[in-house]
Scaffold this motif. Structure first.
Motif, PDB file in Angstrom:
ATOM      1  N   UNK A   1       0.854  -1.192   0.000  1.00  0.00           N
ATOM      2  CA  UNK A   1       0.000   0.000   0.000  1.00  0.00           C
ATOM      3  C   UNK A   1       0.888   1.240   0.000  1.00  0.00           C
ATOM      4  N   UNK A   2       0.883   1.980  -1.090  1.00  0.00           N
ATOM      5  CA  UNK A   2       1.773   3.137  -1.217  1.00  0.00           C
ATOM      6  C   UNK A   2       1.458   4.211  -0.178  1.00  0.00           C
ATOM      7  N   UNK A   3       0.193   4.340   0.206  1.00  0.00           N
ATOM      8  CA  UNK A   3      -0.190   5.333   1.212  1.00  0.00           C
ATOM      9  C   UNK A   3       0.459   5.013   2.559  1.00  0.00           C
ATOM     10  N   UNK A   4       0.429   3.737   2.916  1.00  0.00           N
ATOM     11  CA  UNK A   4       1.033   3.317   4.183  1.00  0.00           C
ATOM     12  C   UNK A   4       2.551   3.453   4.119  1.00  0.00           C
ATOM     13  N   UNK A   5       3.142   3.049   3.004  1.00  0.00           N
ATOM     14  CA  UNK A   5       4.599   3.158   2.848  1.00  0.00           C
ATOM     15  C   UNK A   5       5.069   4.593   3.049  1.00  0.00           C
ATOM     16  N   UNK A   6       4.469   5.490   2.316  1.00  0.00           N
ATOM     17  CA  UNK A   6       4.911   6.882   2.376  1.00  0.00           C
ATOM     18  C   UNK A   6       4.536   7.524   3.707  1.00  0.00           C
ATOM     19  N   UNK A   7       3.379   7.136   4.242  1.00  0.00           N
ATOM     20  CA  UNK A   7       2.976   7.679   5.535  1.00  0.00           C
ATOM     21  C   UNK A   7       3.932   7.267   6.636  1.00  0.00           C
ATOM     22  N   UNK A   8       4.328   5.993   6.622  1.00  0.00           N
ATOM     23  CA  UNK A   8       5.271   5.504   7.620  1.00  0.00           C
ATOM     24  C   UNK A   8       6.632   6.177   7.452  1.00  0.00           C
ATOM     25  N   UNK A   9       7.016   6.403   6.218  1.00  0.00           N
ATOM     26  CA  UNK A   9       8.296   7.068   5.962  1.00  0.00           C
ATOM     27  C   UNK A   9       8.288   8.485   6.531  1.00  0.00           C
ATOM     28  N   UNK A  10       7.187   9.181   6.351  1.00  0.00           N
ATOM     29  CA  UNK A  10       7.059  10.547   6.880  1.00  0.00           C
ATOM     30  C   UNK A  10       7.098  10.535   8.402  1.00  0.00           C
ATOM     31  N   UNK A  11       6.402   9.566   8.997  1.00  0.00           N
ATOM     32  CA  UNK A  11       6.375   9.453  10.462  1.00  0.00           C
ATOM     33  C   UNK A  11       7.778   9.215  11.012  1.00  0.00           C
ATOM     34  N   UNK A  12       8.490   8.267  10.427  1.00  0.00           N
ATOM     35  CA  UNK A  12       9.824   7.931  10.933  1.00  0.00           C
ATOM     36  C   UNK A  12      10.809   9.069  10.710  1.00  0.00           C
ATOM     37  N   UNK A  13      10.569   9.876   9.693  1.00  0.00           N
ATOM     38  CA  UNK A  13      11.458  11.011   9.405  1.00  0.00           C
ATOM     39  C   UNK A  13      11.398  12.071  10.498  1.00  0.00           C
ATOM     40  N   UNK A  14      10.340  12.023  11.312  1.00  0.00           N
ATOM     41  CA  UNK A  14      10.224  13.003  12.400  1.00  0.00           C
ATOM     42  C   UNK A  14      11.083  12.634  13.600  1.00  0.00           C
ATOM     43  N   UNK A  15      11.639  11.418  13.592  1.00  0.00           N
ATOM     44  CA  UNK A  15      12.488  10.971  14.693  1.00  0.00           C
ATOM     45  C   UNK A  15      13.951  10.965  14.250  1.00  0.00           C
ATOM     46  N   UNK A  16      14.805  11.498  15.089  1.00  0.00           N
ATOM     47  CA  UNK A  16      16.227  11.599  14.748  1.00  0.00           C
ATOM     48  C   UNK A  16      16.928  10.242  14.703  1.00  0.00           C
TER      49      UNK A  16
END
Length: 220
Positions: A11-26
């Motif tokens: 699911x591309x929505x989940x993939x990109x959403x998870x990527x955005x979420x993880x990008x908020x953590x150092x």
């Protein structure tokens, strides 16, 4: 050094959403996102990846089989991210080497903590997932010798009160850091108690401790 993560989900929505979420953590560096287990295995074989966030239902190669191949061929640790519809895969994923099994609807902070826990070599199994394992256990078991039967029963007298406290919290899905805060003891002391429990039961990791505590059965 950041934890290198790959996200595998069709699911591309989940993939990109998870990527955005993880990008908020150092702590994390999302090195790739892929659409199926086959791509995940190929990437991890060619690159250094610490943790793979793996969906279960994917084309070409599902998350359970991909987890098995990653465990056999690479040093990548797998954290399964799943939905309630994937109950049937829980046991197989764990047997194939998954270090964690978490629902996708968790808060970002819970997913972050789970990735870090898996990265450091520990297991994560959400309480609702443990409940599903418990409810799905078959009552029919092969006959065992008296010695085997005795070894597989949860005899509370074998454990200290502190060990029982820690086992109960592990069964609730808490990591060592969370247990430390609740019991006011160091993470090192907790690790020592866990080692003692593993020695007494013949189990191999905390996920098995959780199942043993909840069901009274050794599920190796």
């Amino acid at each position: 050094m950041k934890i290198k993560v790959i996200i595998a989900d069709d699911n591309s929505f989940i993939r990109e959403g998870m990527k955005i979420i993880l990008a908020t953590f150092d702590e994390f560096d999302v090195v790739a996102t892929v659409e199926d287990g086959q791509e995940a295995v190929a990437y991890c074989e060619a690159h250094e990846v610490d943790v793979a966030l793996m969906d279960v239902r994917m084309p070409n190669l599902n998350g359970v089989e991909a987890t098995k191949q990653l465990t056999e061929r690479t040093r990548t640790k797998t954290l399964i991210l799943t939905t309630f519809d994937d109950d049937e895969y829980i046991t197989d994923a764990i047997l194939n080497g998954a270090k964690g099994y978490l629902l996708k609807n968790n808060d970002p902070e819970r997913i972050r903590d789970a990735i870090k826990t898996v990265y450091h070599g520990h297991h994560v199994l959400q309480d609702v997932v443990l409940d599903k394992i418990k409810s799905g256990l078959s009552p029919g078991k092969p006959d065992k010798t008296d010695k085997e039967d005795k070894a597989d029963k949860f005899d509370r007298s074998l454990f200290t009160e502190r060990e029982l406290d820690i086992m109960a919290l592990i069964a609730k899905g808490l990591a060592n850091k969370e247990i430390s805060k609740k019991l006011f003891i160091s993470e090192g002391t907790i690790a020592n108690h866990i080692t003692s429990v593993l020695s007494k039961t013949g189990l191999e990791h905390r996920t098995q401790i959780a199942i043993f505590y909840l069901t009274g059965e050794v599920n190796k």
